[in-house]
Design an enzyme around this catalytic site. Structure first.
Site, PDB file in Angstrom:
ATOM      1  N   CYS A 161       0.791  -1.232   0.000  1.00 37.33           N
ATOM      2  CA  CYS A 161       0.000   0.000   0.000  1.00 37.33           C
ATOM      3  C   CYS A 161       0.828   1.291   0.000  1.00 37.33           C
ATOM      4  O   CYS A 161       0.341   2.332  -0.414  1.00 37.33           O
ATOM      5  CB  CYS A 161      -0.954  -0.020   1.186  1.00 37.33           C
ATOM      6  SG  CYS A 161      -2.000  -1.502   1.212  1.00 37.33           S
TER       7      CYS A 161
ATOM      8  N   HIS B  68      -3.814   6.525   0.081  1.00 35.14           N
ATOM      9  CA  HIS B  68      -4.034   5.113  -0.237  1.00 35.14           C
ATOM     10  C   HIS B  68      -5.514   4.793  -0.090  1.00 35.14           C
ATOM     11  O   HIS B  68      -6.143   5.110   0.932  1.00 35.14           O
ATOM     12  CB  HIS B  68      -3.194   4.243   0.693  1.00 35.14           C
ATOM     13  CG  HIS B  68      -3.579   2.804   0.662  1.00 35.14           C
ATOM     14  ND1 HIS B  68      -3.703   2.081  -0.504  1.00 35.14           N
ATOM     15  CD2 HIS B  68      -3.896   1.943   1.674  1.00 35.14           C
ATOM     16  CE1 HIS B  68      -4.075   0.855  -0.222  1.00 35.14           C
ATOM     17  NE2 HIS B  68      -4.199   0.734   1.087  1.00 35.14           N
TER      18      HIS B  68
ATOM     19  N   ASN C  36      -9.660  -1.942  -2.392  1.00 32.30           N
ATOM     20  CA  ASN C  36      -8.270  -1.676  -2.032  1.00 32.30           C
ATOM     21  C   ASN C  36      -7.375  -2.431  -3.013  1.00 32.30           C
ATOM     22  O   ASN C  36      -7.307  -3.653  -2.981  1.00 32.30           O
ATOM     23  CB  ASN C  36      -8.026  -2.138  -0.601  1.00 32.30           C
ATOM     24  CG  ASN C  36      -6.607  -1.889  -0.123  1.00 32.30           C
ATOM     25  OD1 ASN C  36      -5.692  -1.643  -0.913  1.00 32.30           O
ATOM     26  ND2 ASN C  36      -6.402  -1.966   1.179  1.00 32.30           N
TER      27      ASN C  36
END
Length: 370
Positions: free
Chosen positions: A120, A252, A282
């Protein structure tokens, strides 16, 4: 904390690639029940995700994105001096995925290749690494490939992680250019966070265990609030920017509530804050550039924006950068078809002992507009 300013390197183009297959809240409801699926979507802001089929890997998405980027920029493959690949879902234990892409893209033998195993926070770390290497080596052109196929390391019945993660890869073009606006970076790490976001099985330490992602969401959230705001403020101070000078804050893309909470803590307005995970989930190292392409593509093609990018996660690791980008020659999202006949000839499931033949069987991917 590592803090640095890199001058004379410009971001000139960006392509994000997602797989064709799409899983929605309705699909999750079949596995977890409608009430649970709706609660998860409401809590995270994630309505759908793109997932690779079994024969596709991160390199296939990255190759498709890079081919489109090279084509749109009019770059010959042998004009690229550096390829940096950021992923934590490699095709193989070895060779590194960057070398597979070097060959499949037809880059020259003089091009340097470096793989970074990060998730990430990976895009910001990759941007720093590629820009610094390009500048130090006196090269002219670099490709930064960042992406993950996290669905390949998730138990589909694990409601703690399965509804959250999608697959994507991105290709970013960097050029050494006199007068380019400086990129201001601040990076940090804390290895004490390693147990809280991990795939313990499948490597050489625990080869017989399942390769399933474990995430302690409470620890992740606490780490984010503890480290990220200060990191972003350090970058703003180093760049000489106040938050109101930032055109877009791109964090993020893990959780919509977390993004908005951090933005509020930093004094950013809703208009400054990019939330672009509803249709993608994600996507790990691809989340920041995917949000740039999906939410700001037309704006970045039209003119410059002052961007504050910040990634954080596995490790723990975190990093932020203040950068002025645009107008970009290309900034778009494309789709990789699911059909094996239309996509890369990958070796996700080679026969036992296939080894060399499986690697040699990999072939270029074809892409389709979304």
């Amino acid at each position: 904390m590592v803090a640095s300013v890199i001058e004379g390197v410009a971001l000139t183009g960006l392509v994000a690639c997602v797989p064709e297959r799409r899983e929605t809240v309705e699909d999750l409801a079949v596995r977890f029940g409608e009430d649970a699926a709706r609660r998860i979507a409401k809590a995270t802001g994630i309505e759908a995700r793109h997932l690779v089929p079994p024969h596709q890997c991160t390199s296939d998405l990255g190759e498709a994105a890079a081919r489109r980027l090279l084509d749109r920029l009019g770059w010959a493959a042998d004009s690229v001096d550096l390829l940096v690949m950021v992923t934590q879902t490699h095709d193989h234990i070895l060779p590194a995925s960057g070398y597979l892409l070097h060959h499949r893209l037809g880059l020259g033998k003089s091009a340097a290749v470096l793989d970074l195993t990060l998730g990430c926070s990976g895009y910001v770390h990759g941007l720093w690494t590629a820009s610094a290497m390009l500048k130090a080596a006196g090269g002219r052109r670099a490709l930064l490939i960042a992406g993950d196929t996290t669905s390949r390391v998730i138990d589909p019945d694990d409601r703690a992680v399965a509804p959250l993660f999608g697959d994507a890869a991105t290709a970013t073009a960097l050029v050494a250019e006199e007068g380019a606006a400086p990129m201001v970076f601040a990076l940090g790490s804390d290895g004490a966070g390693a147990p809280y976001l991990a795939v313990p099985g499948g490597g050489l330490r625990r080869p017989g265990e399942p390769t399933h992602l474990f995430m302690d969401g409470t620890q992740v959230f606490a780490f984010t609030l503890r480290e990220v705001p200060g990191n972003i403020r350090a970058v703003l101070e180093r760049a000489g920017w106040a938050m109101e000078m930032v055109d877009r804050l791109v964090l993020h893309q893990a959780n919509a509530q977390m993004i908005r909470h951090l933005a509020q803590k930093l004094g950013a307005t809703p208009g400054q804050t990019v939330v672009g995970l509803a249709g993608f989930g994600n996507t790990s190292s691809a989340s920041i550039p995917l949000a740039l392409a999906s939410e700001l593509g037309a704006t970045l093609r039209g003119g410059p924006l002052r961007l504050l990018l910040s990634g954080f996660g596995v490790g723990w690791s975190w990093g932020s950068v203040a950068v002025t980008a645009g107008p970009l020659a290309v900034c778009e999202v494309i789709t990789l078809p699911a059909s094996p006949a239309e996509s890369a000839g990958s070796d996700a499931q080679p026969a036992k002992g296939a080894g060399r033949e499986a690697i040699l069987a990999e072939c270029p991917a074809r892409i389709a507009d979304p």
